[in-house]
Design an enzyme around this catalytic site. Structure first.
Site, mmCIF file in Angstrom:
data_model
loop_
_atom_site.group_PDB
_atom_site.id
_atom_site.type_symbol
_atom_site.label_atom_id
_atom_site.label_comp_id
_atom_site.label_asym_id
_atom_site.label_seq_id
_atom_site.Cartn_x
_atom_site.Cartn_y
_atom_site.Cartn_z
ATOM 1 C CE LYS A 24 -2.024 -1.188 3.697
ATOM 2 N NZ LYS A 24 -1.369 -2.476 4.205
ATOM 3 N NE ARG A 54 -3.859 -1.268 8.961
ATOM 4 C CZ ARG A 54 -2.703 -0.792 8.569
ATOM 5 N NH1 ARG A 54 -2.687 0.458 8.279
ATOM 6 N NH2 ARG A 54 -1.835 -1.721 8.054
ATOM 7 N NE ARG A 70 8.433 -3.042 6.008
ATOM 8 C CZ ARG A 70 7.139 -2.666 6.008
ATOM 9 N NH1 ARG A 70 7.011 -1.751 5.100
ATOM 10 N NH2 ARG A 70 6.366 -3.072 6.650
ATOM 11 N NE ARG A 76 7.177 -0.958 9.630
ATOM 12 C CZ ARG A 76 6.147 -1.020 9.047
ATOM 13 N NH1 ARG A 76 6.314 -0.013 8.019
ATOM 14 N NH2 ARG A 76 4.911 -1.414 9.265
ATOM 15 N NE ARG A 133 2.199 -5.770 10.487
ATOM 16 C CZ ARG A 133 3.322 -5.502 9.926
ATOM 17 N NH1 ARG A 133 4.536 -5.919 10.213
ATOM 18 N NH2 ARG A 133 3.200 -4.621 9.021
HETATM 19 P P1 B4P Z 1 4.594 -1.567 2.078
HETATM 20 O O1 B4P Z 1 4.229 -1.100 0.876
HETATM 21 O O2 B4P Z 1 5.363 -0.991 3.145
HETATM 22 O O3 B4P Z 1 3.500 -2.179 2.695
HETATM 23 P P2 B4P Z 1 1.857 -1.724 3.336
HETATM 24 O O4 B4P Z 1 0.946 -2.704 2.662
HETATM 25 O O5 B4P Z 1 2.148 -0.076 3.436
HETATM 26 O O6 B4P Z 1 2.307 -2.161 4.934
HETATM 27 P P3 B4P Z 1 1.910 -2.208 6.477
HETATM 28 O O7 B4P Z 1 0.355 -2.637 6.308
HETATM 29 O O8 B4P Z 1 2.789 -2.885 7.175
HETATM 30 O O9 B4P Z 1 2.055 -0.839 6.812
HETATM 31 P P4 B4P Z 1 1.238 0.486 7.983
HETATM 32 O O10 B4P Z 1 2.342 1.425 8.004
HETATM 33 O O11 B4P Z 1 0.133 0.891 7.203
HETATM 34 O O12 B4P Z 1 5.509 -2.908 1.744
HETATM 35 C C1 B4P Z 1 5.918 -3.821 2.434
HETATM 36 C C2 B4P Z 1 7.213 -4.405 1.937
HETATM 37 O O13 B4P Z 1 7.033 -4.959 0.854
HETATM 38 C C3 B4P Z 1 8.401 -3.472 1.691
HETATM 39 O O14 B4P Z 1 9.530 -4.033 2.030
HETATM 40 C C4 B4P Z 1 8.257 -3.227 0.024
HETATM 41 O O15 B4P Z 1 9.327 -2.911 -0.492
HETATM 42 C C5 B4P Z 1 7.837 -4.755 -0.232
HETATM 43 N N1 B4P Z 1 7.080 -4.546 -1.461
HETATM 44 C C6 B4P Z 1 6.132 -3.887 -1.899
HETATM 45 N N2 B4P Z 1 5.748 -4.151 -3.171
HETATM 46 C C7 B4P Z 1 6.499 -5.294 -3.371
HETATM 47 C C8 B4P Z 1 6.332 -6.036 -4.814
HETATM 48 N N3 B4P Z 1 5.627 -5.668 -5.627
HETATM 49 N N4 B4P Z 1 7.556 -7.038 -4.751
HETATM 50 C C9 B4P Z 1 8.270 -7.211 -3.882
HETATM 51 N N5 B4P Z 1 8.147 -6.526 -2.677
HETATM 52 C C10 B4P Z 1 7.192 -5.490 -2.546
HETATM 53 O O16 B4P Z 1 0.934 -0.316 9.182
HETATM 54 C C11 B4P Z 1 1.929 -0.461 10.227
HETATM 55 C C12 B4P Z 1 1.075 -0.565 11.448
HETATM 56 O O17 B4P Z 1 0.444 0.893 11.888
HETATM 57 C C13 B4P Z 1 -0.137 -1.355 11.675
HETATM 58 O O18 B4P Z 1 0.048 -2.799 12.292
HETATM 59 C C14 B4P Z 1 -0.947 -0.594 12.956
HETATM 60 O O19 B4P Z 1 -0.337 -0.808 13.983
HETATM 61 C C15 B4P Z 1 -0.731 0.810 12.534
HETATM 62 N N6 B4P Z 1 -1.771 1.542 11.989
HETATM 63 C C16 B4P Z 1 -1.578 2.003 10.784
HETATM 64 N N7 B4P Z 1 -2.646 2.400 10.302
HETATM 65 C C17 B4P Z 1 -3.612 2.294 11.077
HETATM 66 C C18 B4P Z 1 -4.958 2.296 11.339
HETATM 67 N N8 B4P Z 1 -5.855 3.144 10.389
HETATM 68 N N9 B4P Z 1 -5.913 2.007 12.240
HETATM 69 C C19 B4P Z 1 -5.003 1.409 13.506
HETATM 70 N N10 B4P Z 1 -3.700 1.201 13.645
HETATM 71 C C20 B4P Z 1 -3.155 1.598 12.390
#
Ligand code: B4P
Length: 191
Positions: free
Chosen positions: A14, A89, A128, A134, A146
């Site tokens: 995302k 979420r 990662r 992290r 998660r």
């Molecule tokens: P990201 O792009 O970082 O993935 P994400 O879906 O954004 O991750 P996440 O759900 O962990 O993050 P958030 O900060 O929202 O990609 C992950 C990895 O994959 C990276 O290393 C990237 O390089 C790799 N990758 C991506 N695309 C790829 C591809 N095509 N091929 C290979 N590799 C690839 O959430 C973190 C925490 O914050 C939650 O658990 C929660 O505690 C809190 N939080 C955030 N929003 C919240 C909300 N609305 N409500 C409550 N808690 C919340």
């Protein structure tokens, strides 16, 4: 104005994709995860609370997340629109977002989910975790927590947005630019 939600399981890309497509549509990228992490590294009160949940792989409570998000949105107005990454979420978050946007005569136009299987998600996040520092990426146990939070609290949003005919899912597996191209052509076909 164009308002898009990038949806998906933890690690589905995302954040990665939101930052790649935002300039295409001149949108403000709002990532709740990034805002929480920034507050945590700055040692603010919000950061101290958020880290207690994030480090265990749990969602931060709705009341904290929603009020923080409202302030974020207001601080960027006026603008051409938003790309929301990691928000909403929960159903309560989605309803609060709708209410806030409605009060500004705005709405969510499209929700695009990145579909990636759990095995690949775990691989990506552990990889990662080796460099990100992290705490929520450090063990399979935390990543599974998660994924469990996603199933219990976030997955019901699929139906919430399907009923509104705003939900579309695309394949989130492939090279970064392949996924970006898929995402852009999907958005272009819907707006
Ligand atoms: P990201 O792009 O970082 O993935 P994400 O879906 O954004 O991750 P996440 O759900 O962990 O993050 P958030 O900060 O929202 O990609 C992950 C990895 O994959 C990276 O290393 C990237 O390089 C790799 N990758 C991506 N695309 C790829 C591809 N095509 N091929 C290979 N590799 C690839 O959430 C973190 C925490 O914050 C939650 O658990 C929660 O505690 C809190 N939080 C955030 N929003 C919240 C909300 N609305 N409500 C409550 N808690 C919340």
């Amino acid at each position: 104005m164009l308002n898009i939600v990038i949806f998906g399981k933890p690690g589905s890309g995302k954040g990665t994709q939101a930052s790649l497509v935002k300039d295409n549509y001149d949108l403000v990228h709002v990532s709740t995860g990034d805002v929480f992490r920034k507050n945590t590294s700055q040692g603010t009160e919000l950061g101290k609370v958020a880290v207690q949940f994030m480090s265990k792989g749990e969602l931060v409570p709705d009341e904290i997340t929603i009020s923080m998000l409202k302030e974020e949105i207001k601080s960027f107005m006026p603008c051409n629109g938003f790309i929301f990454d990691g928000f909403p979420r929960t159903i309560l978050q989605a309803e609060s977002l709708d209410d806030l946007l409605k009060s500004m005569e705005l709405k969510i136009d499209l929700v695009v989910a990145l579909d990636v299987d759990n095995k690949k998600l775990i691989e990506r996040l552990l990889k990662r975790g080796k460099t990100s520092g992290r705490s929520d990426d450090q063990s399979e146990e935390k990543i599974n927590k998660r994924l469990e939070e996603y199933d219990n609290k976030t997955k019901p949003l699929i139906n919430f947005y399907k009923i509104q005919e705003k939900f579309i899912s695309i394949n989130g597996v492939g090279e970064f630019n392949e996924v970006t191209n898929r995402l852009i052509s999907t958005i272009d076909s819907k707006i």
